[in-house]
Design an enzyme around this catalytic site. Structure first.
Site, PDB file in Angstrom:
ATOM      1  CG  HIS A 113      -2.114  -0.807   1.105  1.00 26.11           C
ATOM      2  ND1 HIS A 113      -3.264  -0.376   0.508  1.00 26.11           N
ATOM      3  CD2 HIS A 113      -2.343  -2.078   1.489  1.00 26.11           C
ATOM      4  CE1 HIS A 113      -4.163  -1.345   0.540  1.00 26.11           C
ATOM      5  NE2 HIS A 113      -3.627  -2.393   1.129  1.00 26.11           N
TER       6      HIS A 113
ATOM      7  CE  LYS B 270      -6.299  13.845  -0.266  1.00 26.34           C
ATOM      8  NZ  LYS B 270      -6.412  12.585  -0.981  1.00 26.34           N
ATOM      9  NE  ARG B 271      -4.243  10.046   9.743  1.00 27.18           N
ATOM     10  CZ  ARG B 271      -3.974   9.126  10.655  1.00 27.18           C
ATOM     11  NH1 ARG B 271      -4.803   8.136  10.864  1.00 27.18           N
ATOM     12  NH2 ARG B 271      -2.894   9.209  11.394  1.00 27.18           N
TER      13      ARG B 271
ATOM     14  CE  LYS C   9      -2.623  10.703   2.935  1.00 29.30           C
ATOM     15  NZ  LYS C   9      -3.207   9.823   1.897  1.00 29.30           N
TER      16      LYS C   9
ATOM     17  CB  THR D 220     -10.431   5.152  -1.928  1.00 32.56           C
ATOM     18  OG1 THR D 220     -10.096   5.460  -0.578  1.00 32.56           O
ATOM     19  CG2 THR D 220      -9.802   3.841  -2.327  1.00 32.56           C
TER      20      THR D 220
ATOM     21  CE  LYS E 162     -14.239   6.216  -0.290  1.00 31.58           C
ATOM     22  NZ  LYS E 162     -13.400   6.193   0.925  1.00 31.58           N
TER      23      LYS E 162
END
Ligand code: D6G
Length: 811
Positions: A363, A552-553, A558, A660, A664
């Protein structure tokens, strides 16, 4: 509705009413007239569970009878969210239950809000596991989720003085109507001790693991309903119990705390979910958790296999074990141990079974997230396993040597045991028959970079399966408005065949349909604005403002910080020129930072500070508001995606394995601004480059920059806007008005900037300008949104699970 349909509906409503009142009377011993909303929630959930129970037993019986291959999805995280709405939806009794409750004077919507999220996971990896369970059940695949029933799940996040504060999440404080405790499925899990050996009459050596400290694993089952197909699969989570309730000798001497010591220690194993995000938490308890759930699971599936009348030799034909990341990688030595020490197999036969049964999903490519355990710790906690791992390593090194003679560095690089640690990813690869990445680009990166040596050795062992999300929860349940509108075009059977969304494409050119589409989005934004008001006290205008969202985290790769820099730039420009013609935006953030991840917490503080300055400046506020929505979680996410206009997917290319959230958003009609990273690459391919706002360096360019020597300060020198933003951060103008608060962030950007924010800054601003231009043309924006939805059917987790079934599980 025909009269007979009407009659049937009426009797369903009445049956459900009876079920609910029955539970209130009998299970809660309460008068219906005195029942509180919490009582109604429990009674409603029990009523749903009763209906599931019948299918549950039948499904499990059928699996036993038919002897189909079972899939075991081993994961330390399952981010299930709330279950009631999902159960009713999948059972197809949402409407009659709503009516029944209304007649009893309560609102189903409100009851659902009372259910705490089952937040037994950190983020994407755990939510993916939940989506896969849903899809396996929906497709009638005999799938089982196996993990740990943490007493405390993911922490609750509060914002205090702009900083993240963590609170324990006691999701089991009240009765949990979904769980079925199964004391008849209890296993002993061993720890510590030592290994002895003996030789039998045939000269065969046997090993015994003795003097161990034992803990019991008790099964706790949760139903996983398929969508309207009468299939109910099982999520089995283990709870730790002490072998003896307390040490009686201490108790007799009235030393109660000593008496309870062992119990407390044993049961600590399933106490709390580690929130390490994706750095390896080098903690003994974490390793204990891994062995605990792996050992109990393997014992359980061996028991089930034998109860079906099978011998262990054919385990690979009847069982596939999918390891969700390396957290379950101890399955490799544990299955070897069980087969050899408990079931009398020889090494080679046992190894054949192990590698035939196990598969591994990677992952992450972050080097710091590739799990390792120190040999000392592993050898102390699991001495027999360390012996087995060393033997696997010895044999594996021999194989590499024969395959690549005269390349000792390669052997060293690939070793499972080396530099004082056990490399769990290497162990997982060697012990599996398939290894997969989670998106096309990620698959390539692990083949060519992260695990290139292994790919040279076993090219056929590597594949990728692009992640997906369940359309039941993430479209139907989250977005009833859009669902109804889609039904009007497609009928109501697209949710299990999501590629059918393609048929929506012509509607993008239908002005009336677009008008309806905008209406749906409007009401979803109104609902989100209401949540924002409730949670933060800020009023954002759903009519004039674009909702520009990054949830998101919190993690440096990110790049929430890049988003914050862009917000700061816009703020500064608006401060200079309040008449500036920009598209009004509410920039909305949500996400948790691992409690020990200081940089991520500082980024949250920066975002809340930007909120303080923008939202309180009367003349900026109409054009720019900054919101940090606390406690991002599944149930909140269900409200955020439908209410979003713009999806921020701006990670450094090459770092986000898949994502993901990106799917969405797209499936709920948000347009994406993003880098070519993870599955966003595949979203771009499908929606077409005209319908997505791409910017920034590609993964190859990022690598090249790093190789050539990246000098971030040159970007700051070259871009006056960037320079000004960085100076603003350390000016003391931002709350808490201490120039040092954000200095570490700025210093790091100027000196190292490992995630290349500065290199992508100008391109990001330019892409945001493109967003502005399109959003000003609502017809065009809506057209693109519809095209996005129509093009993203591929990202159903049903498709992912089918890919696993074909390429990996060989069902
Ligand atoms: C679930 C549902 C129940 C079923 C059981 C089977 O608890 O109806 O009997 O699973 O469990 P195993 O016997 O497969 O462990």
């Amino acid at each position: 509705m025909t009269p007979t349909e009407g009659g049937r509906q009426r009797s369903r409503v009445e049956a459900l009413e009876q079920a609910v009142t029955g539970h209130i009377t009998h299970a809660l011993a309460r008068n219906v007239t005195a029942a509180k909303p919490r009582d109604f929630y429990l009674a409603t959930a029990w009523s749903a569970r009763d209906r599931l129970a019948k299918y549950w037993a039948a499904t499990q019986d059928a699996y036993r009878r038919e002897g189909t291959k079972r899939v075991y999805y081993l994961s330390l995280e399952f981010l299930m969210g709330r279950m009631l709405g999902n159960a009713l939806l999948n059972l197809g009794i949402e409407d009659p239950m709503g009516v029944a409750l209304e007649e009893l004077g309560v609102q189903l919507e409100e009851l659902q809000e009372l259910e705490p999220d089952a937040a037994l996971g950190n983020g994407g990896l755990g939510r993916l596991a939940a989506c896969y369970l849903d899809s396996m059940a929906t497709q009638g695949i005999p799938g089982y989720g196996y993990g740990i029933r943490y007493e405390f799940g993911m922490f609750r996040q509060r914002i205090e003085d702009g900083w993240q504060k963590e609170m324990p999440e006691n999701w089991l404080a009240d009765l949990n109507p979904w769980q079925l405790v199964r004391p008849d499925r209890t296993y002993t899990v061993q720890f510590f001790g030592r290994v002895t050996s003996s030789v039998d009459a045939d000269g065969r050596q046997h090993f015994q693991w003795v003097g161990t400290q034992d803990v019991l694993a008790v099964a706790c089952d949760y139903p996983v309903p398929g969508y309207r197909n009468r299939t109910v699969n099982t999520l089995r989570l283990w709870t730790a119990r002490a072998t003896e309730e307390f040490d009686l000798s201490y108790f007799i001497r009235s030393d109660y705390s000593a008496a309870l010591q062992a119990k407390i220690q044993s049961e600590a194993i399933s106490k709390v979910l580690y929130p390490p995000d994706d750095t390896s938490a080098g903690k003994e308890l974490r390793l204990k958790q891994q062995h605990f759930f792996v050992s109990a699971t393997l014992q359980d599936l061996i028991r089930r296999h034998q109860a079906d009348g099978q011998t262990l030799g054919n385990l690979p034909e009847r069982a596939q074990i999918q390891m969700n990341d390396t957290h379950p990688a101890l399955a490799v030595p544990e299955l070897m141990r069980l087969l050899m020490d408990e079931h009398g197999f020889e090494w080679d036969a046992a190894w054949h079974i192990v590698t035939g049964t196990l598969a591994y999903t990677n992952h992450t490519v972050l080097p710091e997230a590739l799990e390792t355990w120190s040999i000392d710790l592993l050898g102390r906690l699991l001495p027999r396993h360390l012996d087995i791992i060393r033997e696997i390593d010895r044999r594996f090194r021999q194989l590499v040597e024969t395959s690549f003679p005269d390349e000792p560095e390669r052997v060293e690089r690939m070793g499972i045991v080396g530099n004082g640690v056990v490399r769990m990813a290497h162990l997982a690869i060697v012990g599996s028959h398939m290894v997969n990445g989670v998106a096309e680009l990620h698959g390539r990166i692990i083949r060519e970079r992260v695990f290139a040596d292994f790919h040279d050795l076993w090219p056929d062992r590597f594949t990728h399966v692009t992640n997906g999300v369940t359309p039941r929860r993430w479209i139907m349940k989250a977005n009833p408005g859009q669902t109804a509108l889609m039904n009007s075009r497609l009928g109501d059977d697209w949710a299990c065949d999501l590629e059918r969304l393609r048929e929506l494409a012509p509607a993008a050119d239908d002005a009336e349909f677009r008008e309806h589409w905008r209406e749906v989005k409007h009401w979803n934004k109104v609902a989100l604005a209401e949540i924002i008001r409730r949670e933060t006290g800020e009023a954002v205008d759903p009519v004039t403002m674009m909702f520009d969202v990054q949830v998101k985290r919190m993690h440096e790769y990110k790049r929430q910080l890049l988003n914050a820099l862009r917000v700061a730039d816009l703020y500064l420009r608006l401060r200079d020129d309040r008449e500036m013609d920009v598209l009004p935006r509410a920039v909305i953030f949500g996400g948790k930072a691992a409690p020990t991840y200081q940089v991520a917490k500082r980024i949250i503080r920066l975002i809340t500070a930007l909120g303080q300055v923008c939202n309180n400046d009367r003349r900026v506020k109409d054009k720019l508001q900054v919101i940090f929505l606390p406690d991002y979680r599944v149930s909140l996410a269900e409200r955020i995606f439908p209410g979003s206009d713009l999806s921020e997917q701006i990670s450094t290319a090459g770092y986000e394995a898949s994502g993901t959230g990106n799917m969405k958003f797209a499936l709920n009609g948000a347009l994406t601004i993003g880098t070519l990273d993870g599955a966003t690459v595949e979203i771009a391919e499908r929606v077409g480059r005209d319908n997505i706002f791409l910017f920034g360096l590609t993964a190859e360019q990022v690598e090249a920059k790093k190789r050539e020597g990246y000098r971030p300060w040159e970007y700051a020198e070259a871009s006056p806007r960037l320079k000004r933003v960085l100076e603003f951060l350390i000016s003391g103008d931002l709350p808490p008005h201490d120039p040092d608060t954000y200095r570490p962030l700025v210093d790091d950007l100027l000196s190292r900037d490992p995630y290349l924010l500065l290199a992508d800054f100008d391109a990001y601003l330019e892409a945001q300008d493109r967003v502005d231009a399109v959003y000003r043309d609502p017809e065009e924006w809506t057209r693109r949104a519809i095209i996005n939805v129509a093009s993203c059917g591929y990202f159903s987790s049903d498709r992912s699970v089918r890919d696993y079934a074909e390429r990996i599980w060989r069902l």
